[in-house]
Write a protein that holds these residues in place. Sequence first.
Motif, PDB file in Angstrom:
ATOM      1  N   GLY A  38      12.426   8.707  -1.987  1.00 55.94           N
ATOM      2  CA  GLY A  38      11.497   7.865  -1.238  1.00 55.94           C
ATOM      3  C   GLY A  38      12.012   7.442   0.118  1.00 55.94           C
ATOM      4  N   GLY A  39      13.064   8.074   0.634  1.00 53.82           N
ATOM      5  CA  GLY A  39      13.642   7.678   1.910  1.00 53.82           C
ATOM      6  C   GLY A  39      12.950   8.337   3.086  1.00 53.82           C
ATOM      7  N   TRP A  40      13.576   8.178   4.264  1.00 52.00           N
ATOM      8  CA  TRP A  40      12.990   8.701   5.487  1.00 52.00           C
ATOM      9  C   TRP A  40      13.423  10.148   5.699  1.00 52.00           C
ATOM     10  CZ3 TRP A  40       9.456   6.231   8.431  1.00 52.00           C
ATOM     11  CH2 TRP A  40       9.258   4.872   8.167  1.00 52.00           C
ATOM     12  N   SER A  41      12.830  11.047   4.939  1.00 53.50           N
ATOM     13  CA  SER A  41      13.178  12.449   5.112  1.00 53.50           C
ATOM     14  C   SER A  41      12.219  13.322   4.336  1.00 53.50           C
ATOM     15  CB  SER A  41      14.597  12.713   4.601  1.00 53.50           C
ATOM     16  OG  SER A  41      14.659  12.494   3.215  1.00 53.50           O
ATOM     17  N   ALA A  42      11.876  14.457   4.910  1.00 56.81           N
ATOM     18  CA  ALA A  42      11.130  15.489   4.211  1.00 56.81           C
ATOM     19  C   ALA A  42      10.078  14.922   3.266  1.00 56.81           C
ATOM     20  CB  ALA A  42      12.112  16.401   3.487  1.00 56.81           C
ATOM     21  N   PHE A  43      10.174  15.263   1.991  1.00 57.26           N
ATOM     22  CA  PHE A  43       9.204  14.766   1.022  1.00 57.26           C
ATOM     23  C   PHE A  43       9.412  13.289   0.722  1.00 57.26           C
ATOM     24  CE2 PHE A  43       8.897  19.326   0.134  1.00 57.26           C
ATOM     25  CZ  PHE A  43       7.517  19.486   0.159  1.00 57.26           C
ATOM     26  N   GLY A  44      10.549  12.734   1.128  1.00 52.27           N
ATOM     27  CA  GLY A  44      10.743  11.293   0.990  1.00 52.27           C
ATOM     28  C   GLY A  44       9.719  10.537   1.814  1.00 52.27           C
ATOM     29  N   ASP A  45       9.428  11.008   3.028  1.00 52.05           N
ATOM     30  CA  ASP A  45       8.393  10.407   3.857  1.00 52.05           C
ATOM     31  C   ASP A  45       7.032  10.538   3.185  1.00 52.05           C
ATOM     32  OD1 ASP A  45      10.230   9.756   5.775  1.00 52.05           O
ATOM     33  OD2 ASP A  45       9.790  11.462   7.065  1.00 52.05           O
ATOM     34  N   TYR A  46       6.792  11.677   2.613  1.00 50.14           N
ATOM     35  CA  TYR A  46       5.522  11.936   1.922  1.00 50.14           C
ATOM     36  C   TYR A  46       5.348  10.976   0.746  1.00 50.14           C
ATOM     37  CZ  TYR A  46       2.371  14.435  -1.289  1.00 50.14           C
ATOM     38  OH  TYR A  46       1.378  14.773  -2.169  1.00 50.14           O
ATOM     39  N   VAL A  47       6.391  10.813  -0.055  1.00 43.30           N
ATOM     40  CA  VAL A  47       6.336   9.910  -1.205  1.00 43.30           C
ATOM     41  C   VAL A  47       6.078   8.485  -0.745  1.00 43.30           C
ATOM     42  CG1 VAL A  47       7.737   8.851  -3.018  1.00 43.30           C
ATOM     43  CG2 VAL A  47       7.726  11.337  -2.743  1.00 43.30           C
ATOM     44  N   ARG A  48       6.774   8.064   0.282  1.00 42.76           N
ATOM     45  CA  ARG A  48       6.625   6.700   0.774  1.00 42.76           C
ATOM     46  C   ARG A  48       5.204   6.446   1.284  1.00 42.76           C
ATOM     47  NH1 ARG A  48       6.987   3.702   5.378  1.00 42.76           N
ATOM     48  NH2 ARG A  48       7.034   5.602   6.615  1.00 42.76           N
ATOM     49  N   ALA A  49       4.649   7.388   2.048  1.00 37.39           N
ATOM     50  CA  ALA A  49       3.304   7.226   2.581  1.00 37.39           C
ATOM     51  C   ALA A  49       2.260   7.256   1.462  1.00 37.39           C
ATOM     52  CB  ALA A  49       3.015   8.328   3.602  1.00 37.39           C
ATOM     53  N   TYR A  50       2.434   8.152   0.518  1.00 34.31           N
ATOM     54  CA  TYR A  50       1.490   8.289  -0.592  1.00 34.31           C
ATOM     55  C   TYR A  50       1.458   7.002  -1.415  1.00 34.31           C
ATOM     56  CZ  TYR A  50      -0.911  10.846  -4.402  1.00 34.31           C
ATOM     57  OH  TYR A  50      -1.810  11.285  -5.344  1.00 34.31           O
ATOM     58  N   GLU A  51       2.625   6.503  -1.821  1.00 39.54           N
ATOM     59  CA  GLU A  51       2.669   5.288  -2.628  1.00 39.54           C
ATOM     60  C   GLU A  51       2.120   4.085  -1.867  1.00 39.54           C
ATOM     61  OE1 GLU A  51       6.309   6.076  -5.768  1.00 39.54           O
ATOM     62  OE2 GLU A  51       6.685   4.822  -4.006  1.00 39.54           O
ATOM     63  N   SER A  52       2.440   4.008  -0.575  1.00 40.58           N
ATOM     64  CA  SER A  52       1.959   2.893   0.240  1.00 40.58           C
ATOM     65  C   SER A  52       0.436   2.888   0.311  1.00 40.58           C
ATOM     66  CB  SER A  52       2.553   2.982   1.643  1.00 40.58           C
ATOM     67  OG  SER A  52       2.023   1.980   2.486  1.00 40.58           O
ATOM     68  N   ALA A  53      -0.165   4.058   0.541  1.00 38.36           N
ATOM     69  CA  ALA A  53      -1.620   4.150   0.632  1.00 38.36           C
ATOM     70  C   ALA A  53      -2.264   3.858  -0.722  1.00 38.36           C
ATOM     71  CB  ALA A  53      -2.022   5.537   1.125  1.00 38.36           C
ATOM     72  N   TRP A  54      -1.658   4.336  -1.794  1.00 37.18           N
ATOM     73  CA  TRP A  54      -2.191   4.118  -3.146  1.00 37.18           C
ATOM     74  C   TRP A  54      -2.271   2.626  -3.455  1.00 37.18           C
ATOM     75  CZ3 TRP A  54      -1.601   2.128  -7.936  1.00 37.18           C
ATOM     76  CH2 TRP A  54      -2.222   2.769  -9.016  1.00 37.18           C
ATOM     77  N   HIS A  55      -1.183   1.926  -3.210  1.00 38.43           N
ATOM     78  CA  HIS A  55      -1.145   0.494  -3.507  1.00 38.43           C
ATOM     79  C   HIS A  55      -2.043  -0.306  -2.561  1.00 38.43           C
ATOM     80  CE1 HIS A  55       1.806   0.529  -6.685  1.00 38.43           C
ATOM     81  NE2 HIS A  55       2.608   1.285  -5.964  1.00 38.43           N
ATOM     82  N   GLU A  56      -2.154   0.135  -1.305  1.00 45.41           N
ATOM     83  CA  GLU A  56      -2.990  -0.590  -0.355  1.00 45.41           C
ATOM     84  C   GLU A  56      -4.465  -0.477  -0.732  1.00 45.41           C
ATOM     85  OE1 GLU A  56      -4.154  -3.016   2.731  1.00 45.41           O
ATOM     86  OE2 GLU A  56      -2.178  -2.687   1.845  1.00 45.41           O
ATOM     87  N   ALA A  57      -4.899   0.682  -1.225  1.00 45.04           N
ATOM     88  CA  ALA A  57      -6.285   0.827  -1.664  1.00 45.04           C
ATOM     89  C   ALA A  57      -6.582  -0.132  -2.813  1.00 45.04           C
ATOM     90  CB  ALA A  57      -6.551   2.274  -2.086  1.00 45.04           C
ATOM     91  N   VAL A  58      -5.652  -0.242  -3.762  1.00 48.37           N
ATOM     92  CA  VAL A  58      -5.823  -1.176  -4.877  1.00 48.37           C
ATOM     93  C   VAL A  58      -5.843  -2.613  -4.362  1.00 48.37           C
ATOM     94  CG1 VAL A  58      -4.772  -2.076  -6.996  1.00 48.37           C
ATOM     95  CG2 VAL A  58      -4.779   0.388  -6.552  1.00 48.37           C
ATOM     96  N   HIS A  59      -4.964  -2.930  -3.422  1.00 47.65           N
ATOM     97  CA  HIS A  59      -4.889  -4.284  -2.867  1.00 47.65           C
ATOM     98  C   HIS A  59      -6.206  -4.678  -2.200  1.00 47.65           C
ATOM     99  CE1 HIS A  59      -3.365  -7.831  -0.846  1.00 47.65           C
ATOM    100  NE2 HIS A  59      -3.676  -7.309   0.322  1.00 47.65           N
ATOM    101  N   ARG A  60      -6.796  -3.770  -1.449  1.00 46.00           N
ATOM    102  CA  ARG A  60      -8.051  -4.085  -0.768  1.00 46.00           C
ATOM    103  C   ARG A  60      -9.193  -4.264  -1.761  1.00 46.00           C
ATOM    104  NH1 ARG A  60      -7.763  -0.393   4.814  1.00 46.00           N
ATOM    105  NH2 ARG A  60      -5.717  -1.172   5.458  1.00 46.00           N
ATOM    106  N   MET A  61      -9.154  -3.513  -2.839  1.00 43.11           N
ATOM    107  CA  MET A  61     -10.142  -3.701  -3.903  1.00 43.11           C
ATOM    108  C   MET A  61     -10.014  -5.093  -4.513  1.00 43.11           C
ATOM    109  SD  MET A  61     -10.358  -1.743  -7.572  1.00 43.11           S
ATOM    110  CE  MET A  61      -8.783  -2.542  -7.996  1.00 43.11           C
ATOM    111  N   LEU A  62      -8.768  -5.543  -4.721  1.00 43.47           N
ATOM    112  CA  LEU A  62      -8.538  -6.858  -5.313  1.00 43.47           C
ATOM    113  C   LEU A  62      -8.963  -7.983  -4.377  1.00 43.47           C
ATOM    114  CD1 LEU A  62      -5.084  -6.329  -7.075  1.00 43.47           C
ATOM    115  CD2 LEU A  62      -7.380  -6.211  -8.049  1.00 43.47           C
ATOM    116  N   LEU A  63      -8.849  -7.770  -3.078  1.00 43.11           N
ATOM    117  CA  LEU A  63      -9.314  -8.767  -2.121  1.00 43.11           C
ATOM    118  C   LEU A  63     -10.822  -8.963  -2.244  1.00 43.11           C
ATOM    119  CD1 LEU A  63      -7.294  -7.861   1.120  1.00 43.11           C
ATOM    120  CD2 LEU A  63      -6.898  -9.768  -0.455  1.00 43.11           C
ATOM    121  N   GLU A  64     -11.545  -7.874  -2.439  1.00 45.74           N
ATOM    122  CA  GLU A  64     -12.994  -7.973  -2.622  1.00 45.74           C
ATOM    123  C   GLU A  64     -13.320  -8.686  -3.919  1.00 45.74           C
ATOM    124  OE1 GLU A  64     -16.093  -4.611  -3.616  1.00 45.74           O
ATOM    125  OE2 GLU A  64     -15.793  -4.679  -1.439  1.00 45.74           O
ATOM    126  N   ALA A  65     -12.545  -8.385  -4.975  1.00 45.74           N
ATOM    127  CA  ALA A  65     -12.772  -9.045  -6.264  1.00 45.74           C
ATOM    128  C   ALA A  65     -12.487 -10.537  -6.170  1.00 45.74           C
ATOM    129  CB  ALA A  65     -11.902  -8.404  -7.336  1.00 45.74           C
TER     130      ALA A  65
END
Length: 279
Positions: free
Chosen positions: A57-84
């Motif tokens: 999950g660091g700053w490299s190759a697929f580490g960047d990909y993992v970090r961005a993917y997880e960040s976007a996944w959790h942010e989508a859930v967070h925004r849903m919870l704000l609406e709830a």
Amino acid sequence: MFGCIAMNVGWTGTGCGGYGGGGVGGGLGGQWGGSSGGWGTPGFAGTWISPVLTTGGGWSAFGDYVRAYESAWHEAVHRMLLEAAQLGAEGVVGVQVARTRITEGAWEFSALGTAVRVVDASLVGHDPERRVWAADLSAEDVAAAIHSGRRPGGIAFGLAVSTKHEDTQLRMQRTSWTGTEVEGLTAVLHASRTAARARITASAGRHGGGTLVITGMGTREFETPCGERETDVHAETAVQGTVLVPTPRAAFRTTDRPGTAHVLSVLPVTDRRRPEEPR
């Protein structure tokens, strides 16, 4: 309830996955922890066996990909919870998180679920911060959990990518005409799943620990060119689940005090009662 975010998710690598400078670092740019490090190990008849390298999950190759993917996944859930939260909901059940490609490098991450309110607040206790929880379990499963003295704490998620350079052994086993285990692919798949489980465990800890109920795990294998005629093979594993945390009633929910089916009420999107209003 719905939440979404558009995220540019990509990876940048240099060189081949098998050429690392050690068990941590090297490989596709650093932040890798592999079952083997450095330049690999000797194989049959002196052939070179490439190491399996897994993202941290660091700053490299697929580490960047993992970090961005997880960040976007959790942010989508967070925004849903704000609406709830605007509906005065206690939680959102049946949550589904989807990823849809928008452009070549951009993806939309969306979270969809049903807002609910706990009818009998004594079953879950008082939360002064009024945090809204999420669960990818059904309403029936959440109700059963609440009656057993546990409530959802949130949804946990973990992602990992493992890489292995196609060495001679891997190439021979993949093209064999006989029933032969492709040991390199087995190692890549196992490493990816192991790392993803470790990451979801860490994610669950951020929801207060408790019991993690795994609800889904998927693995895909893909390949990228390495040089002109060589190949790297990869395995990507995503795993998710709901964290169940004990409630104050946990110690009192026994077989001689059965619960009822009247636990949750579904919130219509037109319900605009403020959280502090009587229920």
